[in-house]
Design a protein around this motif. Structure first.
Motif, PDB file in Angstrom:
ATOM      1  N   GLU A   1       0.829  -1.204   0.000  1.00  0.00           N
ATOM      2  CA  GLU A   1       0.000   0.000   0.000  1.00  0.00           C
ATOM      3  C   GLU A   1       0.871   1.265   0.000  1.00  0.00           C
ATOM      4  N   GLU A   2       1.889   1.286   0.855  1.00  0.00           N
ATOM      5  CA  GLU A   2       2.806   2.437   0.888  1.00  0.00           C
ATOM      6  C   GLU A   2       3.528   2.599  -0.447  1.00  0.00           C
ATOM      7  N   TYR A   3       3.949   1.477  -1.023  1.00  0.00           N
ATOM      8  CA  TYR A   3       4.634   1.501  -2.309  1.00  0.00           C
ATOM      9  C   TYR A   3       3.732   2.100  -3.395  1.00  0.00           C
ATOM     10  N   ASP A   4       2.483   1.651  -3.445  1.00  0.00           N
ATOM     11  CA  ASP A   4       1.558   2.154  -4.459  1.00  0.00           C
ATOM     12  C   ASP A   4       1.324   3.648  -4.305  1.00  0.00           C
ATOM     13  N   VAL A   5       1.159   4.114  -3.059  1.00  0.00           N
ATOM     14  CA  VAL A   5       0.936   5.543  -2.827  1.00  0.00           C
ATOM     15  C   VAL A   5       2.168   6.351  -3.232  1.00  0.00           C
TER      16      VAL A   5
ATOM     17  N   LEU B   1      -3.512   4.901  -9.425  1.00  0.00           N
ATOM     18  CA  LEU B   1      -3.506   4.411  -8.050  1.00  0.00           C
ATOM     19  C   LEU B   1      -4.712   3.504  -7.791  1.00  0.00           C
ATOM     20  N   ALA B   2      -5.874   3.871  -8.314  1.00  0.00           N
ATOM     21  CA  ALA B   2      -7.067   3.031  -8.152  1.00  0.00           C
ATOM     22  C   ALA B   2      -6.864   1.673  -8.826  1.00  0.00           C
ATOM     23  N   ALA B   3      -6.237   1.662  -9.993  1.00  0.00           N
ATOM     24  CA  ALA B   3      -5.954   0.397 -10.689  1.00  0.00           C
ATOM     25  C   ALA B   3      -4.947  -0.431  -9.895  1.00  0.00           C
ATOM     26  N   ALA B   4      -3.952   0.226  -9.297  1.00  0.00           N
ATOM     27  CA  ALA B   4      -2.955  -0.477  -8.485  1.00  0.00           C
ATOM     28  C   ALA B   4      -3.604  -1.094  -7.249  1.00  0.00           C
ATOM     29  N   VAL B   5      -4.538  -0.392  -6.643  1.00  0.00           N
ATOM     30  CA  VAL B   5      -5.250  -0.913  -5.465  1.00  0.00           C
ATOM     31  C   VAL B   5      -6.066  -2.139  -5.863  1.00  0.00           C
ATOM     32  N   LYS B   6      -6.756  -2.058  -6.991  1.00  0.00           N
ATOM     33  CA  LYS B   6      -7.551  -3.203  -7.463  1.00  0.00           C
ATOM     34  C   LYS B   6      -6.644  -4.406  -7.737  1.00  0.00           C
ATOM     35  N   TYR B   7      -5.507  -4.154  -8.362  1.00  0.00           N
ATOM     36  CA  TYR B   7      -4.560  -5.233  -8.657  1.00  0.00           C
ATOM     37  C   TYR B   7      -4.016  -5.841  -7.360  1.00  0.00           C
ATOM     38  N   ARG B   8      -3.729  -4.997  -6.358  1.00  0.00           N
ATOM     39  CA  ARG B   8      -3.218  -5.480  -5.077  1.00  0.00           C
ATOM     40  C   ARG B   8      -4.250  -6.367  -4.373  1.00  0.00           C
ATOM     41  N   ILE B   9      -5.517  -6.004  -4.440  1.00  0.00           N
ATOM     42  CA  ILE B   9      -6.578  -6.818  -3.840  1.00  0.00           C
ATOM     43  C   ILE B   9      -6.656  -8.175  -4.533  1.00  0.00           C
ATOM     44  N   ASP B  10      -6.525  -8.184  -5.851  1.00  0.00           N
ATOM     45  CA  ASP B  10      -6.510  -9.453  -6.601  1.00  0.00           C
ATOM     46  C   ASP B  10      -5.322 -10.322  -6.187  1.00  0.00           C
TER      47      ASP B  10
END
Length: 156
Positions: free
Chosen positions: A109-113, A123-132
């Motif tokens: 999460e810190e890395y994505d931000v 960032l929203a796409a990265a969050v979705k990918y991280r959840i997957d």
């Protein structure tokens, strides 16, 4: 004073101490130019005292292999550390994702931000990918050890 690079042992002890005692699967993937290596260790984490982690018997070889690869990722290249845990704190396995980049280990999460914070759509796409990735990791790396058991006081 220059910032020093943490050791893999310190990173593992800190991560597991944050999560708590229980059964954990650590999976590290290290990418460095053309090299792409992976290691996994199933560990029974007991407790961390004075920055030192306690593990179950017979887990040193697996821990050593993961530690070596994490040290390599901290010194060059980049990596992804995935920790899937069965602890008393949760009834379902929990997943913690970390990115190893520039000699440090931070949460995904810190890395994505840090990386995509200025670009809300990315960032929203990265969050979705991280959840997957978390859901996939939960299925792939759930510790095979028994889930922790709470022993209650039995009536006399």
């Amino acid at each position: 004073m220059p910032e020093t690079r943490p050791t893999a042992q310190h990173v593992i002890a800190t991560v597991l101490d944050t999560i708590g005692s229980g059964f954990h699967t650590l999976h590290i993937r290290h990418v460095n130019e053309w090299s792409d290596r992976e290691r996994r260790a199933e560990l029974e984490f007991i407790a961390a005292v004075d920055g030192r982690a306690g593990f179950g018997v017979g887990q040193q070889d697996a821990l050593r292999a993961v530690t070596r690869l994490l040290d390599d990722a901290l010194s060059s290249g980049m990596g992804v550390l995935t920790v899937v845990s069965n602890t008393l704190a949760t009834s379902e396995p929990s997943v913690a994702l970390y990115r190893v980049h520039d000699g440090r280990c931070i949460t995904a999460e810190e890395y994505d931000v840090e990386r995509y914070g200025a670009y809300p759509e990315v960032l929203a796409a990265a969050v979705k990918y991280r959840i997957d990735r978390e859901q996939r990791a939960r299925l792939l790396y759930e510790p095979r050890g028994l889930a922790p058991i709470v022993f209650a006081s039995l009536p006399r």
